[in-house]
Scaffold this motif. Structure first.
Motif, PDB file in Angstrom:
ATOM      1  N   MET A   1       0.908  -1.110  -0.067  1.00 23.76           N
ATOM      2  CA  MET A   1       0.033   0.042   0.008  1.00 23.76           C
ATOM      3  C   MET A   1       0.931   1.172  -0.052  1.00 23.76           C
ATOM      4  N   ARG A   2       0.398   2.162  -0.782  1.00 27.15           N
ATOM      5  CA  ARG A   2       1.334   3.433  -1.073  1.00 27.15           C
ATOM      6  C   ARG A   2       1.281   4.277   0.393  1.00 27.15           C
ATOM      7  N   GLN A   3       2.282   5.034   0.797  1.00 19.50           N
ATOM      8  CA  GLN A   3       2.295   5.697   1.912  1.00 19.50           C
ATOM      9  C   GLN A   3       2.071   7.169   1.497  1.00 19.50           C
ATOM     10  N   THR A   4       0.995   7.673   1.702  1.00 18.24           N
ATOM     11  CA  THR A   4       1.018   9.074   1.367  1.00 18.24           C
ATOM     12  C   THR A   4       1.203  10.093   2.427  1.00 18.24           C
ATOM     13  N   ALA A   5       1.303  11.327   1.824  1.00 19.46           N
ATOM     14  CA  ALA A   5       1.721  12.322   2.901  1.00 19.46           C
ATOM     15  C   ALA A   5       0.351  13.301   3.072  1.00 19.46           C
ATOM     16  N   GLU A   6       0.334  13.969   4.366  1.00 19.15           N
ATOM     17  CA  GLU A   6      -0.939  14.731   4.470  1.00 19.15           C
ATOM     18  C   GLU A   6      -1.456  15.815   3.463  1.00 19.15           C
ATOM     19  N   TRP A   7      -0.147  16.296   2.805  1.00 20.74           N
ATOM     20  CA  TRP A   7      -0.537  17.345   1.931  1.00 20.74           C
ATOM     21  C   TRP A   7      -0.973  16.814   0.364  1.00 20.74           C
ATOM     22  N   MET A   8      -1.020  15.274   0.409  1.00 21.95           N
ATOM     23  CA  MET A   8      -1.454  14.721  -0.938  1.00 21.95           C
ATOM     24  C   MET A   8      -2.817  14.481  -0.990  1.00 21.95           C
ATOM     25  N   THR A   9      -3.532  14.506  -2.280  1.00 17.81           N
ATOM     26  CA  THR A   9      -4.752  14.290  -2.651  1.00 17.81           C
ATOM     27  C   THR A   9      -4.855  12.887  -3.510  1.00 17.81           C
ATOM     28  N   PRO A  10      -5.976  12.275  -3.516  1.00 20.64           N
ATOM     29  CA  PRO A  10      -6.169  11.126  -4.256  1.00 20.64           C
ATOM     30  C   PRO A  10      -5.751  11.233  -5.793  1.00 20.64           C
ATOM     31  N   SER A  11      -5.962  12.471  -6.269  1.00 18.02           N
ATOM     32  CA  SER A  11      -5.549  12.975  -7.745  1.00 18.02           C
ATOM     33  C   SER A  11      -3.903  12.760  -7.918  1.00 18.02           C
ATOM     34  N   ASP A  12      -3.264  13.132  -6.757  1.00 16.84           N
ATOM     35  CA  ASP A  12      -1.757  13.148  -6.961  1.00 16.84           C
ATOM     36  C   ASP A  12      -1.323  11.771  -7.650  1.00 16.84           C
ATOM     37  N   ASP A  13      -1.804  10.602  -7.122  1.00 19.25           N
ATOM     38  CA  ASP A  13      -1.731   9.307  -7.571  1.00 19.25           C
ATOM     39  C   ASP A  13      -1.841   9.063  -9.178  1.00 19.25           C
ATOM     40  N   ARG A  14      -2.971   9.638  -9.395  1.00 19.27           N
ATOM     41  CA  ARG A  14      -3.303   9.477 -10.854  1.00 19.27           C
ATOM     42  C   ARG A  14      -2.266  10.237 -11.609  1.00 19.27           C
ATOM     43  N   ILE A  15      -2.184  11.332 -11.237  1.00 18.83           N
ATOM     44  CA  ILE A  15      -0.952  12.358 -12.155  1.00 18.83           C
ATOM     45  C   ILE A  15       0.221  11.601 -12.071  1.00 18.83           C
ATOM     46  N   LEU A  16       0.823  11.192 -11.146  1.00 22.15           N
ATOM     47  CA  LEU A  16       2.079  10.241 -11.075  1.00 22.15           C
ATOM     48  C   LEU A  16       1.958   9.011 -11.997  1.00 22.15           C
ATOM     49  N   GLU A  17       0.850   8.376 -11.875  1.00 22.68           N
ATOM     50  CA  GLU A  17       0.911   7.186 -12.685  1.00 22.68           C
ATOM     51  C   GLU A  17       0.658   7.678 -14.273  1.00 22.68           C
ATOM     52  N   LEU A  18       0.062   8.633 -14.566  1.00 21.93           N
ATOM     53  CA  LEU A  18       0.103   9.319 -15.972  1.00 21.93           C
ATOM     54  C   LEU A  18       1.624   9.291 -16.535  1.00 21.93           C
ATOM     55  N   LEU A  19       2.319  10.185 -15.479  1.00 24.80           N
ATOM     56  CA  LEU A  19       3.548  10.571 -16.009  1.00 24.80           C
ATOM     57  C   LEU A  19       4.430   9.227 -16.006  1.00 24.80           C
ATOM     58  N   ARG A  20       4.376   8.595 -15.369  1.00 23.13           N
ATOM     59  CA  ARG A  20       5.035   7.118 -15.594  1.00 23.13           C
ATOM     60  C   ARG A  20       4.709   6.525 -17.033  1.00 23.13           C
ATOM     61  N   GLU A  21       3.397   6.553 -17.006  1.00 25.42           N
ATOM     62  CA  GLU A  21       2.948   5.763 -18.267  1.00 25.42           C
ATOM     63  C   GLU A  21       3.264   6.515 -19.547  1.00 25.42           C
ATOM     64  N   TYR A  22       3.003   7.733 -19.623  1.00 24.84           N
ATOM     65  CA  TYR A  22       3.222   8.529 -20.803  1.00 24.84           C
ATOM     66  C   TYR A  22       4.448   9.400 -21.088  1.00 24.84           C
ATOM     67  N   GLY A  23       5.246   9.733 -19.984  1.00 24.50           N
ATOM     68  CA  GLY A  23       6.409  10.327 -19.882  1.00 24.50           C
ATOM     69  C   GLY A  23       6.062  11.799 -19.667  1.00 24.50           C
ATOM     70  N   ASN A  24       6.794  12.854 -20.157  1.00 21.63           N
ATOM     71  CA  ASN A  24       6.723  14.338 -19.856  1.00 21.63           C
ATOM     72  C   ASN A  24       5.326  14.771 -20.304  1.00 21.63           C
ATOM     73  N   LEU A  25       4.493  15.297 -19.485  1.00 19.61           N
ATOM     74  CA  LEU A  25       3.157  15.819 -19.500  1.00 19.61           C
ATOM     75  C   LEU A  25       3.103  17.383 -19.242  1.00 19.61           C
ATOM     76  N   THR A  26       2.017  17.989 -19.766  1.00 21.93           N
ATOM     77  CA  THR A  26       1.753  19.347 -19.322  1.00 21.93           C
ATOM     78  C   THR A  26       0.455  18.999 -18.897  1.00 21.93           C
ATOM     79  N   PRO A  27       0.042  19.927 -17.936  1.00 22.59           N
ATOM     80  CA  PRO A  27      -1.479  19.835 -17.268  1.00 22.59           C
ATOM     81  C   PRO A  27      -2.277  19.533 -18.161  1.00 22.59           C
ATOM     82  N   ARG A  28      -2.557  20.106 -19.525  1.00 26.60           N
ATOM     83  CA  ARG A  28      -3.555  19.757 -20.578  1.00 26.60           C
ATOM     84  C   ARG A  28      -3.561  18.186 -20.812  1.00 26.60           C
ATOM     85  N   ALA A  29      -2.215  17.758 -20.861  1.00 24.37           N
ATOM     86  CA  ALA A  29      -2.060  16.153 -21.326  1.00 24.37           C
ATOM     87  C   ALA A  29      -2.697  15.528 -20.171  1.00 24.37           C
TER      88      ALA A  29
END
Length: 87
Positions: A1-29
């Motif tokens: 199980m991932r250990q989050t920090a207090e400042w994190m939101t559930p959407s942070d995991d999704r953003i990180l997963e997309l960066l891992r999957e697709y590489g360099n991204l802009t907020p629009r991407a």
């Protein structure tokens, strides 16, 4: 199980997963690939950068960092990360 920090939101995991999957991204991407809205990603990416999970490559372009990969792989407890002020 991932250990989050207090400042994190559930959407942070999704953003990180997309960066891992697709590489360099802009907020629009991030939104285009099924992540949170561009506006939300614009708010979250600088914070993820501040804690070292993401690297800002240039204005509006982000990549996942080694720490971000370690977090996704459950090898890093995000609550141990300290804010880095590089400005």
């Amino acid at each position: 199980m991932r250990q989050t920090a207090e400042w994190m939101t559930p959407s942070d995991d999704r953003i990180l997963e997309l960066l891992r999957e697709y590489g360099n991204l802009t907020p629009r991407a991030v939104e285009d690939f099924g992540g949170p809205s561009m506006g939300h990603a614009q708010d979250r990416l600088p914070l993820l950068t501040k804690y070292g999970l993401v690297t800002r490559l240039s204005r509006g372009l982000y990549a996942i960092s080694d720490d971000g990969l370690a977090y996704l792989d459950e090898e890093l407890d995000a609550s141990t990360l300290e804010s880095v002020d590089d400005e």
